[in-house]
Design an enzyme around this catalytic site. Structure first.
Site, PDB file in Angstrom:
ATOM      1  N   CYS A 168       6.633   3.518  -4.648  1.00 58.57           N
ATOM      2  CA  CYS A 168       5.902   2.565  -5.487  1.00 58.57           C
ATOM      3  C   CYS A 168       4.859   3.250  -6.362  1.00 58.57           C
ATOM      4  O   CYS A 168       4.233   2.622  -7.194  1.00 58.57           O
ATOM      5  CB  CYS A 168       5.205   1.523  -4.627  1.00 58.57           C
TER       6      CYS A 168
ATOM      7  N   ASP B 112       1.996   4.770  -5.244  1.00 59.83           N
ATOM      8  CA  ASP B 112       0.627   4.817  -4.705  1.00 59.83           C
ATOM      9  C   ASP B 112       0.648   5.219  -3.237  1.00 59.83           C
ATOM     10  O   ASP B 112       1.310   4.562  -2.444  1.00 59.83           O
ATOM     11  CB  ASP B 112      -0.038   3.426  -4.700  1.00 59.83           C
TER      12      ASP B 112
ATOM     13  N   CYS C 174      -2.298   5.964  -9.707  1.00 60.11           N
ATOM     14  CA  CYS C 174      -2.837   5.782 -11.055  1.00 60.11           C
ATOM     15  C   CYS C 174      -4.357   5.853 -11.051  1.00 60.11           C
ATOM     16  O   CYS C 174      -4.985   6.035 -10.007  1.00 60.11           O
ATOM     17  CB  CYS C 174      -2.362   4.446 -11.613  1.00 60.11           C
TER      18      CYS C 174
ATOM     19  N   CYS D 186      -4.157  -2.160  -6.091  1.00 58.15           N
ATOM     20  CA  CYS D 186      -4.808  -0.902  -5.712  1.00 58.15           C
ATOM     21  C   CYS D 186      -6.010  -1.170  -4.810  1.00 58.15           C
ATOM     22  O   CYS D 186      -6.287  -0.401  -3.891  1.00 58.15           O
ATOM     23  CB  CYS D 186      -5.271  -0.129  -6.946  1.00 58.15           C
TER      24      CYS D 186
END
Lengths: 393, 123
Positions: B33, B35, B58, B102
């Site tokens: 994915c 992360d 990111c 996130c």
């Protein structure tokens, strides 16, 4: 910010001064509607015709085979829908590839909902379609083959001449999305048996919001935009005359200078790719080693993510792009990188650098100076990297 | 698209690294994915004495990891367990909608590290 280096010419280019110069008087001096019969209209009409001649010349087409659109996406939509609808009595099958631009892929998906059947050809690790696959997917129902000329992400150039031959022999229309190719590759629609071709001005130093669809004489195609009788009744809407004038000048300049432009970009790109591969370990180059757009370089840096790479580059004044999920606004990384067989976690770490007219050797030196540090910094922060550090991967 | 606070934490992230003799380690997310967050805790007398993180992801993933470590450093284990993704978002002056996950990951990473600590120390 002091230094700024633009390395995203596949996203868009600036408008060249010579192009802008021809466009400017069209906004206020030659502002007439080309459909009007008085002198203002006739002046504007002449400008549109001149641009049409220039586009035709660049592609070795006839002027009456060029239709101006609002850009590449409209041209792609028109080619697919127009040919599909006009030929549905003959068949309902379309062949395209898995690595097309979304203007093609999403339109094909819509057409599937409307009852058409679409084959999405796979590509090899370089992003190349197989001619055998293409031949094998042709059925009695096939009415259209649409394969992009050159890929926007990895730069791979498809075997267009061969595809054109196959399409011609099978009496199937052949459309190519040449948005990335025009201005970078010499195109001859007659020689290459191309029936329809999409292009967009802002990819070759023309303005945004204007493009064209080449439609070979005699092609059965319905209209996409209906309304007034502009473009000989094929595409309604008052012409974007300044844009069309800009497109005409830009394509003329691009085709005139194509050899020297390619030579320049190729030299810079070789320096860039070699420099990065020498300096940064755990790196892959995506796309075909030779059959690729001269200005395109695409990498995957293992163990890091593309968006954080872009943000760091931006802070150093370098504009670039990535196929990571975070930059595409979806959960999956680029469909192109997945189609060439990259696993998700590697595709997330992609970086596309696309060179252009104004780039210099110094620009490349600067990238080679700052990029290794940025990649290393992100790797030092990455839990994936700590597992391989010191070992071989 | 990112707030100044996010960019500040992204450019100069706090508490990056590993703790060799960590009392608790939590790793969440997956590479597929895009992360992964890994948080290391050093805990003495139920207080988080030190915290470090490593993140693959990111700009928002790095910034949320960084702020989460700041928010729990010096806190008791029970206080740290109360960290919510909302608190992470607020501390960063907001996140774009597509990056909210996130902050969820940061909350989960902290909780996973504390669970690991509790398991190891029979708490």
């Amino acid at each position: 910010m002091n230094k700024r280096i633009y390395l995203d010419h596949s996203a868009t280019t600036y408008t060249k001064p010579e192009v802008l110069e021809e466009m400017l008087p069209v906004f206020n001096e030659y502002f007439g509607n080309p459909s009007s019969i008085y002198s203002y209209g006739r002046e504007a009409k002449r400008l549109v015709d001149k641009a049409r001649d220039r586009v035709a010349k660049a592609l070795n087409a006839l002027p009456e085979e060029i239709f101006f659109t609002a850009g590449g996406s409209e041209a792609d939509n028109w080619a697919l829908r127009g040919v599909a609808y006009a030929n549905k009595e003959r068949g309902n099958h379309i062949i395209t590839s898995k690595i097309e631009h979304h203007a093609i892929l999403h339109t094909c998906q819509q057409l599937e909902k409307e009852g058409f059947k679409v084959t999405y050809l796979p590509v090899d690790k370089y992003g190349m379609v197989s001619l055998e696959d293409l031949k094998n997917s042709i059925t009695d129902e096939t009415i259209l083959i649409s394969i992009m000329y050159a890929n926007n992400e990895i730069g791979t150039i498809q075997p267009i001449d061969e595809i054109g031959k196959i399409a011609k022999e099978s009496k199937i229309y052949f459309h190519t999305d040449a948005v990335q190719a025009v201005g970078n590759i010499k195109i001859d629609v007659k020689e290459q048996n191309i029936d329809l071709l999409s292009l967009s001005a802002h990819k070759f130093y023309g303005p945004k919001g204007v493009g064209a669809l080449y439609i070979k004489k005699g092609t059965r195609i319905t209209n996409l935009i209906t309304g007034g009788g502009q473009e000989r009744g094929r595409r309604a809407g008052t012409e974007n005359v300044p844009g069309i004038v800009g497109l005409g000048k830009a394509i003329e300049l691009a085709t005139e200078n194509i050899d020297s432009y390619n030579e320049k970009l190729l030299k810079l790109r070789t320096k860039l790719i070699n420099g990065i591969m020498e300096r940064i370990p755990y790196t892959l180059v995506n796309g075909h080693p030779e059959k690729r757009l001269p200005g395109n370089a695409n990498f995957c840096f293992k163990y890091i993510e593309g968006e954080s790479l872009l943000l760091n580059l931006d802070m150093k004044g370098i504009a670039a792009s990535s196929g990571s999920a975070c930059t595409s606004g979806s959960l999956d990384p680029s469909h192109v990188l997945l189609a060439i067989g990259l696993p998700h976690e590697i595709a997330h770490g992609s970086l596309r650098l696309t060179l252009g007219e104004e780039n210099t050797e110094e620009d490349i030196d600067y990238v080679l100076e700052v990029l290794p540090e940025i990649v290393q910094r992100l790797r030092d922060m990455s839990p994936l990297y700590e597992k391989v550090k010191g070992g071989n991967q | 698209m990112y707030s100044e606070k996010v960019m500040e934490h992204f450019t100069t992230p706090r508490n990056v690294g590993e703790i060799k003799d960590a009392d608790g380690i939590g790793e969440v997310g997956n590479a597929k994915c895009g992360d992964i967050m890994k948080i290391y805790l050093k805990i003495e007398n139920d207080i988080i004495k030190d915290v470090k993180f490593k993140t693959f992801g990111c700009g928002a993933a790095i910034a949320t990891s960084s702020i989460a470590t700041e928010l729990i450093k010096g806190k008791t284990v029970e206080e740290a367990l109360k960290l919510t993704n909302k608190a992470v978002v607020e501390a960063l002056d907001g996140l774009p909608p597509q990056k909210i996950h996130c902050s969820v990951l940061a909350e989960e990473a902290v909780k996973a590290a504390i669970e690991d600590y509790k398991k190891k120390h029979n708490k």
